[in-house]
Enzyme design. Structure first.
Site, PDB file in Angstrom:
ATOM      1  CB  CYS A 147      -0.874  -0.489   1.156  1.00 17.05           C
ATOM      2  SG  CYS A 147      -0.441  -0.668   2.686  1.00 17.05           S
ATOM      3  CG  HIS A 239      -0.544   4.271   4.281  1.00 19.03           C
ATOM      4  ND1 HIS A 239      -1.030   3.936   5.487  1.00 19.03           N
ATOM      5  CD2 HIS A 239       0.230   3.072   3.145  1.00 19.03           C
ATOM      6  CE1 HIS A 239      -1.103   2.788   5.601  1.00 19.03           C
ATOM      7  NE2 HIS A 239      -0.349   2.327   4.320  1.00 19.03           N
TER       8      HIS A 239
HETATM    9  P1  NAP Z   1      -8.028 -10.572   7.749  1.00 25.34           P
HETATM   10  O1  NAP Z   1      -8.140  -9.890   8.039  1.00 25.34           O
HETATM   11  O2  NAP Z   1      -6.721 -11.335   8.855  1.00 25.34           O
HETATM   12  O3  NAP Z   1      -8.534 -11.634   6.860  1.00 25.34           O
HETATM   13  C1  NAP Z   1      -7.666 -13.005   6.950  1.00 25.34           C
HETATM   14  C2  NAP Z   1      -8.745 -13.584   5.662  1.00 25.34           C
HETATM   15  O4  NAP Z   1      -8.233 -14.725   5.793  1.00 25.34           O
HETATM   16  C3  NAP Z   1      -9.703 -13.929   5.976  1.00 25.34           C
HETATM   17  O5  NAP Z   1     -11.202 -13.938   4.809  1.00 25.34           O
HETATM   18  C4  NAP Z   1      -9.336 -15.981   6.375  1.00 25.34           C
HETATM   19  O6  NAP Z   1     -10.613 -16.356   6.939  1.00 25.34           O
HETATM   20  C5  NAP Z   1      -8.981 -15.816   5.783  1.00 25.34           C
HETATM   21  N1  NAP Z   1      -6.892 -17.601   5.632  1.00 25.34           N
HETATM   22  C6  NAP Z   1      -7.554 -16.878   7.295  1.00 25.34           C
HETATM   23  N2  NAP Z   1      -6.505 -18.429   7.168  1.00 25.34           N
HETATM   24  C7  NAP Z   1      -7.134 -19.374   6.151  1.00 25.34           C
HETATM   25  C8  NAP Z   1      -6.863 -20.734   5.871  1.00 25.34           C
HETATM   26  N3  NAP Z   1      -6.177 -21.431   6.132  1.00 25.34           N
HETATM   27  N4  NAP Z   1      -7.381 -20.933   4.402  1.00 25.34           N
HETATM   28  C9  NAP Z   1      -8.983 -20.173   3.955  1.00 25.34           C
HETATM   29  N5  NAP Z   1      -8.439 -18.633   4.072  1.00 25.34           N
HETATM   30  C10 NAP Z   1      -7.521 -18.077   4.760  1.00 25.34           C
HETATM   31  O7  NAP Z   1      -6.105 -10.178   7.020  1.00 25.34           O
HETATM   32  P2  NAP Z   1      -6.432  -8.746   5.691  1.00 25.34           P
HETATM   33  O8  NAP Z   1      -6.110  -7.975   7.204  1.00 25.34           O
HETATM   34  O9  NAP Z   1      -7.514  -8.550   5.157  1.00 25.34           O
HETATM   35  O10 NAP Z   1      -4.727  -8.686   4.492  1.00 25.34           O
HETATM   36  C11 NAP Z   1      -5.761 -10.732   3.728  1.00 25.34           C
HETATM   37  C12 NAP Z   1      -4.508  -9.967   3.264  1.00 25.34           C
HETATM   38  O11 NAP Z   1      -3.819  -9.125   2.332  1.00 25.34           O
HETATM   39  C13 NAP Z   1      -2.748 -10.676   3.916  1.00 25.34           C
HETATM   40  O12 NAP Z   1      -2.068 -11.561   2.912  1.00 25.34           O
HETATM   41  C14 NAP Z   1      -2.146  -8.623   4.071  1.00 25.34           C
HETATM   42  O13 NAP Z   1      -1.049  -8.538   3.864  1.00 25.34           O
HETATM   43  C15 NAP Z   1      -2.565  -7.778   2.732  1.00 25.34           C
HETATM   44  N6  NAP Z   1      -2.920  -7.086   2.553  1.00 25.34           N
HETATM   45  C16 NAP Z   1      -3.370  -6.259   3.653  1.00 25.34           C
HETATM   46  C17 NAP Z   1      -3.780  -5.044   3.962  1.00 25.34           C
HETATM   47  C18 NAP Z   1      -4.242  -4.529   5.099  1.00 25.34           C
HETATM   48  O14 NAP Z   1      -4.457  -3.269   4.704  1.00 25.34           O
HETATM   49  N7  NAP Z   1      -4.702  -4.475   6.035  1.00 25.34           N
HETATM   50  C19 NAP Z   1      -3.005  -4.128   2.470  1.00 25.34           C
HETATM   51  C20 NAP Z   1      -2.420  -4.698   1.316  1.00 25.34           C
HETATM   52  C21 NAP Z   1      -1.974  -6.386   2.032  1.00 25.34           C
HETATM   53  P3  NAP Z   1     -11.600 -16.060   8.326  1.00 25.34           P
HETATM   54  O15 NAP Z   1     -12.433 -15.304   8.133  1.00 25.34           O
HETATM   55  O16 NAP Z   1     -12.083 -17.701   8.096  1.00 25.34           O
HETATM   56  O17 NAP Z   1     -10.712 -16.431   9.077  1.00 25.34           O
END
Ligand code: NAP
Length: 346
Positions: A147, A239
């Site tokens: 990001c 950001h």
């Molecule tokens: P998050 O809120 O923790 O969500 C993670 C997601 O992955 C949930 O839908 C979860 O499902 C699923 N998941 C977890 N374990 C799994 C498994 N074993 N099999 C299948 N699905 C699974 O994380 P987030 O902040 O949204 O981030 C998600 C991704 O985007 C990450 O790779 C992160 O690095 C990237 N990212 C995040 C941001 C940000 O601003 N947060 C920005 C850029 C990139 P359940 O609900 O069922 O647990």
């Protein structure tokens, strides 16, 4: 007829941004949501703690969450799965013939995976074809940057014509970038945290890949040296980046300013639905851009630049602002898919 799409990791923070951003999309219709075993089999409304402003979209609330395995999923899949499982899940989908447009960091630096910013490097898409030869996949994976990298690269892109020698960037990153629940309130309230794990390396290396070229079917990273200081600040969305640049050709201040104003890319040429009319918007006011006042403009898809001035150490310095969960996450991936559709890759 809209193209059906799915979201892997749809219950998480970035997944929810995908769900929101895809509402009313003129080309894509969200028909499939996937998450972990904890959520699969439940209705999306029951599996998800909706944390975004506004109500959960009704059209998605009744979808049944599936586990993240290819099978009856649509061909086009957006990925927002947890990085601990993204490699395995995204590869399984690509192997099974799906086009995976990913937001996760896992494949960004792979030699055969485009790290796409459609305005800057649409030609990098040609490398995705190599995945069939190198990995034997019927589908493919395309990624979007971190990001803060996307804010920096869009702000630098208009200046690339002058030759980028060296770049120093200090970021002030919003708490929403850490997901939910993110940084503990006791750490971030009335404070600045001068460390975001792995972020500085991502900003430095991803910038070189994105702004580099392609030769003989391979990415050729930019040799410009990029140095990043990344800080978490008490801002909800948006950001900021304080950027200093040294340029090969020494343009006047007016030329630099004109470069920001005239910058357009392939998405603007093609009129892609999520493309802002101007990807980089220069703000005249001395105290702008500001996250609270400017981040939601242009649906969060433009980067705002301001305070351009001469730098006594490098050549010029300026401020940049972008929406980390829109242009830095879900919106970026959707724009990538729109470009792929327009280029006949879907
Ligand atoms: P998050 O809120 O923790 O969500 C993670 C997601 O992955 C949930 O839908 C979860 O499902 C699923 N998941 C977890 N374990 C799994 C498994 N074993 N099999 C299948 N699905 C699974 O994380 P987030 O902040 O949204 O981030 C998600 C991704 O985007 C990450 O790779 C992160 O690095 C990237 N990212 C995040 C941001 C940000 O601003 N947060 C920005 C850029 C990139 P359940 O609900 O069922 O647990």
């Amino acid at each position: 007829m809209k193209i059906p799409v799915g979201v892997l990791g749809a219950t998480g923070m970035v997944g929810q941004h995908f769900v929101k951003f895809l509402q009313g999309h003129p080309q894509f219709e969200l028909t499939w949501v996937g998450a972990s075993d904890r959520s699969s089999g439940k209705k999306y409304r029951d599996a998800t703690s909706w944390r975004l402003d506004g109500a959960m979209p009704e059209s998605v609330a009744d979808l049944t969450v599936t586990d993240c395995k290819p099978g009856n999923a649509p061909k086009l899949m957006f990925s927002a799965t947890d990085s601990s499982v993204a490699t395995e899940i995204e590869q399984a989908f690509a192997k099974a013939g799906h086009v995976v447009v990913s937001n996760s960091k896992n494949h960004r630096m792979d030699e055969d995976v485009p790290l796409l910013v459609p305005e800057i490097n649409p030609h990098h898409l040609s490398i995705a074809k190599r995945q069939k030869e190198t990995r034997g996949w019927d589908g493919l994976i395309v990624t979007n940057p971190n990001c803060s990298t996307i804010v920096l690269t869009l702000a630098l892109a208009p200046l690339q014509q002058f030759g980028l020698e060296r770049v120093v960037v200090t970021t002030m990153q919003a708490i929403s970038g850490a997901g939910y629940p993110g940084v503990p309130s006791m750490d971030i309230t009335a404070n600045v945290v001068p460390h975001i794990g792995g972020e500085e390396d991502k900003v430095e290396t991803e910038t070189q890949k994105i702004m580099g070229g392609v030769a003989d079917g391979r990415f050729v990273p930019l040799t410009t040296r990029v140095s990043a200081h990344c800080n978490r600040v008490q801002v909800v969305d948006g950001h900021m980046a304080a950027v200093s640049v040294e340029l090969t050709r020494k343009p006047s201040l007016a030329e630099v300013r004109a470069a920001f104003d005239s910058y357009r890319g392939r998405p603007q040429e093609l009129g892609l639905p999520s493309a802002p009319a101007r990807p980089v918007i220069y703000m005249e006011q001395q105290d702008r851009p500001q996250p609270r006042r400017d981040v939601e403009r242009e649906r969060g898809m433009a980067v705002f630049v301001g305070r351009l001035r001469e730098c006594p150490v490098f050549d010029y310095k300026f401020m940049a602002l972008g929406h980390n969960t829109v242009r830095g996450a879900a919106g970026a991936a959707v724009l990538n898919a729109e470009l792929m559709l327009a280029e006949g890759m879907l």
